[in-house]
Design a protein around this motif. Structure first.
Motif, PDB file in Angstrom:
ATOM      1  N   LEU A  12       0.810  -1.218   0.000  1.00  0.00           N
ATOM      2  CA  LEU A  12       0.000   0.000   0.000  1.00  0.00           C
ATOM      3  C   LEU A  12       0.846   1.273   0.000  1.00  0.00           C
ATOM      4  CD1 LEU A  12      -2.565  -1.235   2.675  1.00  0.00           C
ATOM      5  CD2 LEU A  12      -2.874  -1.212   0.197  1.00  0.00           C
ATOM      6  N   HIS A  13       2.181   1.107  -0.152  1.00  0.00           N
ATOM      7  CA  HIS A  13       3.114   2.247  -0.143  1.00  0.00           C
ATOM      8  C   HIS A  13       3.008   3.033   1.169  1.00  0.00           C
ATOM      9  CE1 HIS A  13       3.446   1.236  -4.354  1.00  0.00           C
ATOM     10  NE2 HIS A  13       2.162   1.510  -4.556  1.00  0.00           N
ATOM     11  N   LEU A  14       2.928   2.282   2.268  1.00  0.00           N
ATOM     12  CA  LEU A  14       2.770   2.901   3.592  1.00  0.00           C
ATOM     13  C   LEU A  14       3.882   2.472   4.563  1.00  0.00           C
ATOM     14  CD1 LEU A  14      -1.089   2.451   4.135  1.00  0.00           C
ATOM     15  CD2 LEU A  14       0.124   4.577   3.570  1.00  0.00           C
ATOM     16  N   ARG A  15       5.021   2.123   4.022  1.00  0.00           N
ATOM     17  CA  ARG A  15       6.118   1.637   4.877  1.00  0.00           C
ATOM     18  C   ARG A  15       6.499   2.654   5.944  1.00  0.00           C
ATOM     19  NH1 ARG A  15       9.348  -0.504   7.643  1.00  0.00           N
ATOM     20  NH2 ARG A  15      10.956  -2.020   7.105  1.00  0.00           N
ATOM     21  N   ASP A  16       6.299   3.948   5.649  1.00  0.00           N
ATOM     22  CA  ASP A  16       6.665   4.994   6.610  1.00  0.00           C
ATOM     23  C   ASP A  16       5.720   5.061   7.806  1.00  0.00           C
ATOM     24  OD1 ASP A  16       4.561   5.857   4.989  1.00  0.00           O
ATOM     25  OD2 ASP A  16       5.096   7.972   5.194  1.00  0.00           O
ATOM     26  N   ARG A  17       4.623   4.287   7.759  1.00  0.00           N
ATOM     27  CA  ARG A  17       3.702   4.291   8.907  1.00  0.00           C
ATOM     28  C   ARG A  17       4.183   3.368  10.029  1.00  0.00           C
ATOM     29  NH1 ARG A  17       1.542   8.778   8.093  1.00  0.00           N
ATOM     30  NH2 ARG A  17       0.248   8.327   9.902  1.00  0.00           N
ATOM     31  N   MET A  18       5.255   2.602   9.790  1.00  0.00           N
ATOM     32  CA  MET A  18       5.761   1.684  10.817  1.00  0.00           C
ATOM     33  C   MET A  18       7.011   2.265  11.464  1.00  0.00           C
ATOM     34  SD  MET A  18       6.477  -2.435  10.710  1.00  0.00           S
ATOM     35  CE  MET A  18       8.044  -2.488   9.852  1.00  0.00           C
ATOM     36  N   LEU A  19       6.956   2.388  12.777  1.00  0.00           N
ATOM     37  CA  LEU A  19       8.090   2.897  13.545  1.00  0.00           C
ATOM     38  C   LEU A  19       8.922   1.742  14.081  1.00  0.00           C
ATOM     39  CD1 LEU A  19       6.372   5.733  15.632  1.00  0.00           C
ATOM     40  CD2 LEU A  19       7.435   5.883  13.371  1.00  0.00           C
ATOM     41  N   PRO A  20      10.207   1.974  14.375  1.00  0.00           N
ATOM     42  CA  PRO A  20      11.037   0.924  14.971  1.00  0.00           C
ATOM     43  C   PRO A  20      10.482   0.467  16.317  1.00  0.00           C
ATOM     44  CG  PRO A  20      12.380   2.771  14.215  1.00  0.00           C
ATOM     45  CD  PRO A  20      10.950   3.217  14.125  1.00  0.00           C
ATOM     46  N   GLU A  21      10.862  -0.724  16.716  1.00  0.00           N
ATOM     47  CA  GLU A  21      10.337  -1.359  17.923  1.00  0.00           C
ATOM     48  C   GLU A  21      10.468  -0.480  19.162  1.00  0.00           C
ATOM     49  OE1 GLU A  21      11.074  -5.523  20.408  1.00  0.00           O
ATOM     50  OE2 GLU A  21      12.483  -4.894  18.836  1.00  0.00           O
ATOM     51  N   ALA A  81      10.852   2.906  19.353  1.00  0.00           N
ATOM     52  CA  ALA A  81      10.540   4.333  19.161  1.00  0.00           C
ATOM     53  C   ALA A  81       9.711   4.839  20.342  1.00  0.00           C
ATOM     54  CB  ALA A  81       9.791   4.537  17.857  1.00  0.00           C
ATOM     55  N   ASP A  82      10.083   6.007  20.873  1.00  0.00           N
ATOM     56  CA  ASP A  82       9.325   6.557  22.003  1.00  0.00           C
ATOM     57  C   ASP A  82       8.706   7.913  21.671  1.00  0.00           C
ATOM     58  OD1 ASP A  82      11.562   8.137  21.964  1.00  0.00           O
ATOM     59  OD2 ASP A  82      12.275   7.583  23.963  1.00  0.00           O
ATOM     60  N   ARG A  83       8.835   8.336  20.422  1.00  0.00           N
ATOM     61  CA  ARG A  83       8.189   9.574  19.972  1.00  0.00           C
ATOM     62  C   ARG A  83       8.024   9.521  18.457  1.00  0.00           C
ATOM     63  NH1 ARG A  83      11.519  13.473  17.966  1.00  0.00           N
ATOM     64  NH2 ARG A  83      10.161  15.138  18.749  1.00  0.00           N
ATOM     65  N   ILE A  84       7.112  10.340  17.948  1.00  0.00           N
ATOM     66  CA  ILE A  84       6.909  10.430  16.505  1.00  0.00           C
ATOM     67  C   ILE A  84       8.067  11.215  15.886  1.00  0.00           C
ATOM     68  CG2 ILE A  84       5.469  11.486  14.721  1.00  0.00           C
ATOM     69  CD1 ILE A  84       4.120   9.136  15.723  1.00  0.00           C
ATOM     70  N   PRO A  85       8.723  10.677  14.859  1.00  0.00           N
ATOM     71  CA  PRO A  85       9.816  11.415  14.210  1.00  0.00           C
ATOM     72  C   PRO A  85       9.328  12.740  13.642  1.00  0.00           C
ATOM     73  CG  PRO A  85       9.796   9.118  13.502  1.00  0.00           C
ATOM     74  CD  PRO A  85       8.527   9.342  14.255  1.00  0.00           C
ATOM     75  N   LEU A 142       0.531  13.221  10.489  1.00  0.00           N
ATOM     76  CA  LEU A 142      -0.466  12.538  11.305  1.00  0.00           C
ATOM     77  C   LEU A 142      -1.771  12.353  10.534  1.00  0.00           C
ATOM     78  CD1 LEU A 142       0.157  14.204  14.777  1.00  0.00           C
ATOM     79  CD2 LEU A 142       0.910  11.970  13.984  1.00  0.00           C
ATOM     80  N   GLU A 143      -1.800  12.787   9.287  1.00  0.00           N
ATOM     81  CA  GLU A 143      -2.979  12.622   8.450  1.00  0.00           C
ATOM     82  C   GLU A 143      -2.694  11.616   7.342  1.00  0.00           C
ATOM     83  OE1 GLU A 143      -4.009  16.453   7.004  1.00  0.00           O
ATOM     84  OE2 GLU A 143      -4.602  17.235   8.981  1.00  0.00           O
ATOM     85  N   MET A 144      -3.748  11.008   6.784  1.00  0.00           N
ATOM     86  CA  MET A 144      -3.600  10.029   5.697  1.00  0.00           C
ATOM     87  C   MET A 144      -4.692  10.228   4.659  1.00  0.00           C
ATOM     88  SD  MET A 144      -2.655   6.539   7.830  1.00  0.00           S
ATOM     89  CE  MET A 144      -2.649   5.519   6.352  1.00  0.00           C
ATOM     90  N   ASN A 145      -4.313  10.130   3.392  1.00  0.00           N
ATOM     91  CA  ASN A 145      -5.270  10.197   2.285  1.00  0.00           C
ATOM     92  C   ASN A 145      -5.524   8.763   1.818  1.00  0.00           C
ATOM     93  OD1 ASN A 145      -6.608  10.402  -0.169  1.00  0.00           O
ATOM     94  ND2 ASN A 145      -5.545  12.274  -0.755  1.00  0.00           N
ATOM     95  N   TYR A 146      -6.759   8.310   1.925  1.00  0.00           N
ATOM     96  CA  TYR A 146      -7.082   6.909   1.657  1.00  0.00           C
ATOM     97  C   TYR A 146      -7.554   6.635   0.230  1.00  0.00           C
ATOM     98  CZ  TYR A 146      -6.376   4.541   6.089  1.00  0.00           C
ATOM     99  OH  TYR A 146      -5.796   3.932   7.175  1.00  0.00           O
ATOM    100  N   GLU A 147      -7.588   7.627  -0.635  1.00  0.00           N
ATOM    101  CA  GLU A 147      -8.144   7.407  -1.978  1.00  0.00           C
ATOM    102  C   GLU A 147      -7.362   6.326  -2.737  1.00  0.00           C
ATOM    103  OE1 GLU A 147      -9.219   9.844  -6.093  1.00  0.00           O
ATOM    104  OE2 GLU A 147      -8.550  10.944  -4.310  1.00  0.00           O
ATOM    105  N   THR A 148      -6.041   6.476  -2.835  1.00  0.00           N
ATOM    106  CA  THR A 148      -5.219   5.491  -3.550  1.00  0.00           C
ATOM    107  C   THR A 148      -5.128   4.183  -2.775  1.00  0.00           C
ATOM    108  OG1 THR A 148      -3.901   7.273  -4.519  1.00  0.00           O
ATOM    109  CG2 THR A 148      -2.952   5.061  -4.574  1.00  0.00           C
ATOM    110  N   ILE A 149      -5.029   4.283  -1.454  1.00  0.00           N
ATOM    111  CA  ILE A 149      -4.945   3.085  -0.603  1.00  0.00           C
ATOM    112  C   ILE A 149      -6.158   2.193  -0.835  1.00  0.00           C
ATOM    113  CG2 ILE A 149      -4.921   2.243   1.790  1.00  0.00           C
ATOM    114  CD1 ILE A 149      -3.538   4.929   2.529  1.00  0.00           C
ATOM    115  N   ASN A 150      -7.329   2.789  -0.853  1.00  0.00           N
ATOM    116  CA  ASN A 150      -8.563   2.009  -1.038  1.00  0.00           C
ATOM    117  C   ASN A 150      -8.632   1.364  -2.424  1.00  0.00           C
ATOM    118  OD1 ASN A 150      -9.596   2.446   1.525  1.00  0.00           O
ATOM    119  ND2 ASN A 150     -10.664   4.320   0.933  1.00  0.00           N
ATOM    120  N   GLN A 151      -8.103   2.025  -3.431  1.00  0.00           N
ATOM    121  CA  GLN A 151      -8.089   1.449  -4.777  1.00  0.00           C
ATOM    122  C   GLN A 151      -7.230   0.188  -4.818  1.00  0.00           C
ATOM    123  OE1 GLN A 151      -6.769   4.605  -7.357  1.00  0.00           O
ATOM    124  NE2 GLN A 151      -8.684   5.765  -7.178  1.00  0.00           N
TER     125      GLN A 151
END
Length: 381
Positions: free
Chosen positions: A287-296, A298-302, A307-316
């Motif tokens: 789904l081209h969302l590899r950046d949504r996974m943080l390392p084991e 991680a204690d803060r958002i890089p 913090l937002e996501m566009n689901y149009e392409t994901i849903n397709q």
């Protein structure tokens, strides 16, 4: 392994059950529960299955599975890590099913992709050749099965994606305040995950509503997470509802990610190598969302993480792969058996199908257990 008191395990089995029903099949779940917790009719998991009126057939022991050949024409091993070498031997390779029975694997995982032992390869390769159709949940497993087991397979979506968003929403019952909250589902609480949840809550200026794994009563994950707003024991309807209606979602669970995608929720997931990173990576890279996974740890958002996501392409992309997966399953249930498979199953019936023990074998088992007891008593003296 739907009986393991885990939200994802129950819901992925539920989704496959309902999908097969929509395809016109009469379905039952075989129940191999082996702990008191798994057998307890009062857990939120058993209550959900009773509420949904699923047909469940209890197995007195693993040997009893052979007698299911008298009642079913098709056996299917479902999704999740049921082909992990540490789980119940070769049961999930349908070693109890007779040769003439149709055998289908829909989306199992092995967790590990290293080279198995020669003994394991010999046994499992023979059982895999008996299957009419094999699909797997992670893309990497297609190559793994071909390389080590000489087995062709198809990559499919987890069964939860075969059940539509509208159908899941009918089951979703959010807790009070879920709509304005940062909701989390944490399998394995750590101090770094605790800090991460607080960081996202602060950035979004939203309260936390936390759900934890309740698989084992002896492990108090609520206490380990040590955060306000943590539910004692979410029902499966709560669990679905809190994800479906939340402001933002955080999880270290693969099925948590699946439902965030189904409900089109903005999310961050935390890598969980202990339970298998491959399934996260396979789905997120699709789904081209590899950046949504943080390392084991991680204690803060890089900085710079949206913090937002566009689901149009994901849903397709999801829709296309869901349709392909559903069609694969329909074909697997209806296609004619090749003669070569029929011949192989007949020729290996006696060798590969695990049958109940004979009276003599049962006597040997009892004798062996008796000798072990006597030995331990003598050693204690």
């Amino acid at each position: 392994m739907w009986m393991t008191c885990n939200y994802g395990a129950v819901l992925t089995s539920y989704a496959l059950y309902r999908t097969l029903e929509r395809m016109g099949k009469k379905v039952s779940l075989l129940d191999f529960s082996y702990t008191d917790r798994q057998k307890d009719a009062c857990t939120v998991f058993r209550k959900f299955l009773a509420q949904e009126k699923l047909s469940i057939i209890p197995m007195h022991n693993l040997d009893h599975a052979y007698y299911m050949n008298d009642h079913f024409d098709t056996f299917m091993v479902g999704s999740d890590q049921v082909w992990n070498p540490g789980f119940l031997g070769s049961l999930f390779f349908l070693d109890f099913a007779k040769g003439e029975k149709r055998k289908i694997a829909y989306g199992p995982s092995m967790a590990r992709h290293d080279k198995p032992s020669e003994r394991y390869l010999r046994k499992i390769s023979g059982l895999l050749k008996r299957f009419d159709a094999i699909s797997v949940r992670e893309q990497g497993m297609v190559d793994h099965l071909r390389k080590y087991f000489g087995c062709d397979s198809t990559w499919v979506m987890d069964p939860v994606f075969l059940h539509s968003r509208e159908q899941w929403l009918k089951l979703a019952q959010p807790a009070e305040g879920a709509g304005n909250s940062v909701v989390s589902y944490i399998l394995d609480p750590t101090e770094s995950k605790r800090k991460l949840l607080l960081d996202i809550s602060s950035r979004l200026e939203a309260p936390l509503l936390n759900m934890v794994d309740i698989q084992k009563k002896e492990i108090n994950n609520r206490e380990l997470l040590n955060l306000p707003g943590t539910m004692e024991e979410a029902t499966l309807n709560d669990w679905l509802g809190n994800i479906a209606h939340c402001k933002y979602f955080i999880t270290d669970s693969y099925h948590g990610v699946c439902f965030a995608l189904i409900f089109n929720k903005p999310f961050i997931c935390i890598d969980n190598p202990l339970r298998g990173s491959g399934r996260f990576i396979s789905l997120l890279e699709l789904l081209h969302l590899r950046d949504r996974m943080l390392p084991e740890h991680a204690d803060r958002i890089p900085d710079g993480t949206s913090l937002e996501m566009n689901y149009e392409t994901i849903n397709q992309i999801l829709q296309a792969h869901m349709e392909q997966s559903g069609q694969w399953l329909l074909d697997a249930l209806s296609k004619k058996r090749p003669e070569a498979l029929e011949h192989y199953n007949r020729s290996t019936e006696k060798k590969l199908t695990r049958k109940p023990p004979t009276r003599w074998q049962l006597m040997k088992r009892k004798g062996k257990r008796l000798l072990i007891k006597v030995y331990h008593r003598l050693v204690r003296r």
